[in-house]
Write an enzyme that holds these catalytic residues in place. Sequence first.
Site, PDB file in Angstrom:
ATOM      1  N   HIS A 228       0.784  -1.359   0.045  1.00  0.00           N
ATOM      2  CA  HIS A 228      -0.076   0.184   0.091  1.00  0.00           C
ATOM      3  C   HIS A 228       0.932   1.297  -0.166  1.00  0.00           C
ATOM      4  CE1 HIS A 228      -3.656   2.239   1.697  1.00  0.00           C
ATOM      5  NE2 HIS A 228      -2.501   3.064   1.972  1.00  0.00           N
ATOM      6  N   GLU A 229       1.988   1.325   0.932  1.00  0.00           N
ATOM      7  CA  GLU A 229       2.757   2.306   0.900  1.00  0.00           C
ATOM      8  C   GLU A 229       3.443   2.765  -0.256  1.00  0.00           C
ATOM      9  OE1 GLU A 229       1.834   4.390   3.279  1.00  0.00           O
ATOM     10  OE2 GLU A 229       0.829   3.239   4.661  1.00  0.00           O
TER      11      GLU A 229
ATOM     12  N   HIS B 107       1.399   4.550  -2.847  1.00  0.00           N
ATOM     13  CA  HIS B 107       1.471   5.915  -2.701  1.00  0.00           C
ATOM     14  C   HIS B 107       2.938   6.332  -3.286  1.00  0.00           C
ATOM     15  CE1 HIS B 107      -2.071   6.196  -0.105  1.00  0.00           C
ATOM     16  NE2 HIS B 107      -1.500   5.686   0.886  1.00  0.00           N
TER      17      HIS B 107
HETATM   18  N1  ARG Z   1      -3.524   3.561   6.818  1.00  0.00           N
HETATM   19  C1  ARG Z   1      -1.924   3.622   6.214  1.00  0.00           C
HETATM   20  C2  ARG Z   1      -2.032   4.390   4.972  1.00  0.00           C
HETATM   21  O1  ARG Z   1      -2.957   4.990   4.665  1.00  0.00           O
HETATM   22  C3  ARG Z   1      -1.717   2.039   5.694  1.00  0.00           C
HETATM   23  C4  ARG Z   1      -2.846   1.174   5.444  1.00  0.00           C
HETATM   24  C5  ARG Z   1      -2.422  -0.247   4.939  1.00  0.00           C
HETATM   25  N2  ARG Z   1      -3.577  -1.440   4.953  1.00  0.00           N
HETATM   26  C6  ARG Z   1      -3.096  -2.616   5.229  1.00  0.00           C
HETATM   27  N3  ARG Z   1      -3.972  -3.516   5.075  1.00  0.00           N
HETATM   28  N4  ARG Z   1      -2.048  -2.925   5.354  1.00  0.00           N
HETATM   29  O2  ARG Z   1      -1.015   4.617   4.331  1.00  0.00           O
HETATM   30 ZN    ZN Z   2      -2.501   5.090   2.573  1.00  0.00          ZN
END
Ligand code: ARG
Ligand code: ZN
Length: 342
Positions: free
Chosen positions: A253-254, A257
Site C-alpha cells: 500500500h505505501e 503511494h
Molecule cells: N493507513 C495506512 C496508510 O494510509 C496503511 C494502510 C495499510 N493497510 C493494510 N491493510 N496493510 O498509508
Molecule cells: Zn494510505
Amino acid sequence: MGRSPRGGSAATWSGLALCALAMTGLVASSLPEPDQPEPQRSGVTSSAADPYCPPGWDPGVDSAARAAGTRVSDPGAQADAGVEITPEQAAEYEERLRDALVSQRGRELAPPYTVPVAVHVISATDGRGAVSDQQIRDQVDVLNRAYQGDYALGSEGTDTGFRFELSDVTRSADDAWFDDFNRHGDAIRSQLRQGGPETLNVYTTELDSGLLGYSTFPQDYQDDPDRDGVVIAYDALPGGGRERFNEGHTGTHEVGHWLGLFHTFQNGCQPPGDYVDDTPYEREAAAGCPKGRDTCPERPGRDPVTNFMNYSDDACMTHFTQGQARRMVEHWNAFRGGSARV
Ligand code: ARG
Ligand code: ZN
Ligand code: CA
C-alpha cells in the site's frame, strides 16, 4: 505522534495525512454496518473499527496543504480536525503530474521497471524492532508478488510491471530513533537515505499503536529528496506481530503511494475520485473485509474493498487495477525513472 516534522522542506506524508482522516472518527462512525465478512484466506477476523490511527495523533501540515492554503491540522489539534488529502491537494498533485508528463512526451518508457530497495531497520538497543533478514526478503517478495498480480483472484489481476530488488539493508539500534521516529525522522532519513528518485528507501521502526505506515508522493521528491521514501511499522512486516496487518501489504500500500496512487476513497463519491477510471467510487475507507459494500450507490460498481489502496485487512487485499498500473507508470516516468533519473 506529537509534533510532526515540517518546516521549509516538509513533504507530504500521505499516510500521515490520511491516517489522520481515519482518526477523525468520520471513517468508522459514518460507515454503514459492515456486511458479512468475506471468507478470508488466512482466517483472520474482520472488524469495522479503524485500527490505524491512535487518538491525538497529529499529522502536521504538509507542503501541498500550505500551497493550497489549506489548514490540515494544528499541532495538538483535536481528533476531529479535518485532515485528508483534500480535493484541492489531490488536484494539485494531478496538475504537477500532467505538467511533468508533457516534458516526457515522445520518450519511450515501458515497464518492466526494477526498483532498487534499500531497507533501513531502526531498532531499540534491547532488540525490539530488529526484524530479521528473512522478514525483509519476505517483504520484498510480497511486493514482487503484489505488483505482478499474484494475489489476484480470478481475472482481476494486473501485472503493474514494477519489480523490486533488495539493494541494501542498514541496521541502526538507537532507542531515541526507535521511540520517536517522527521526531528524529528528518535526521534519520538524511543520514540513511540511498540513491536517487528511483531508489525505494524503506524505514522500519516503531510507530504509534495503530499507525501502520506512511509515504511520500513522487511529486515531493524534487523539493525534499532526503525525505523521499516509505515508513513501515516494524511489526507490520510479513510475520510481524501486528494482527491482521502482518502479511506485508502495508508495504504494498505505501509503495502504491510512493508510486503516485491515492486511496481508492480519495474524493469520496465525487469526481474525479482517485483519478483512476477503473476503480469504482467509494465514500470512505473500508475496514476488515466487508462484502458487497457499496457506499456510492449512485455511481457504478461496488466499493473496491479488495484493492491494495484501501484500508482493508491484509488478507482481504488482492490487486491493483490496470488504471492504477498505468498511473504508477506515469508517475515513474514523470518523477522517478524518466528524465528524473540520476
Ligand atoms: N493507513 C495506512 C496508510 O494510509 C496503511 C494502510 C495499510 N493497510 C493494510 N491493510 N496493510 O498509508
Ligand atoms: Zn494510505
Ligand atoms: Ca476511480
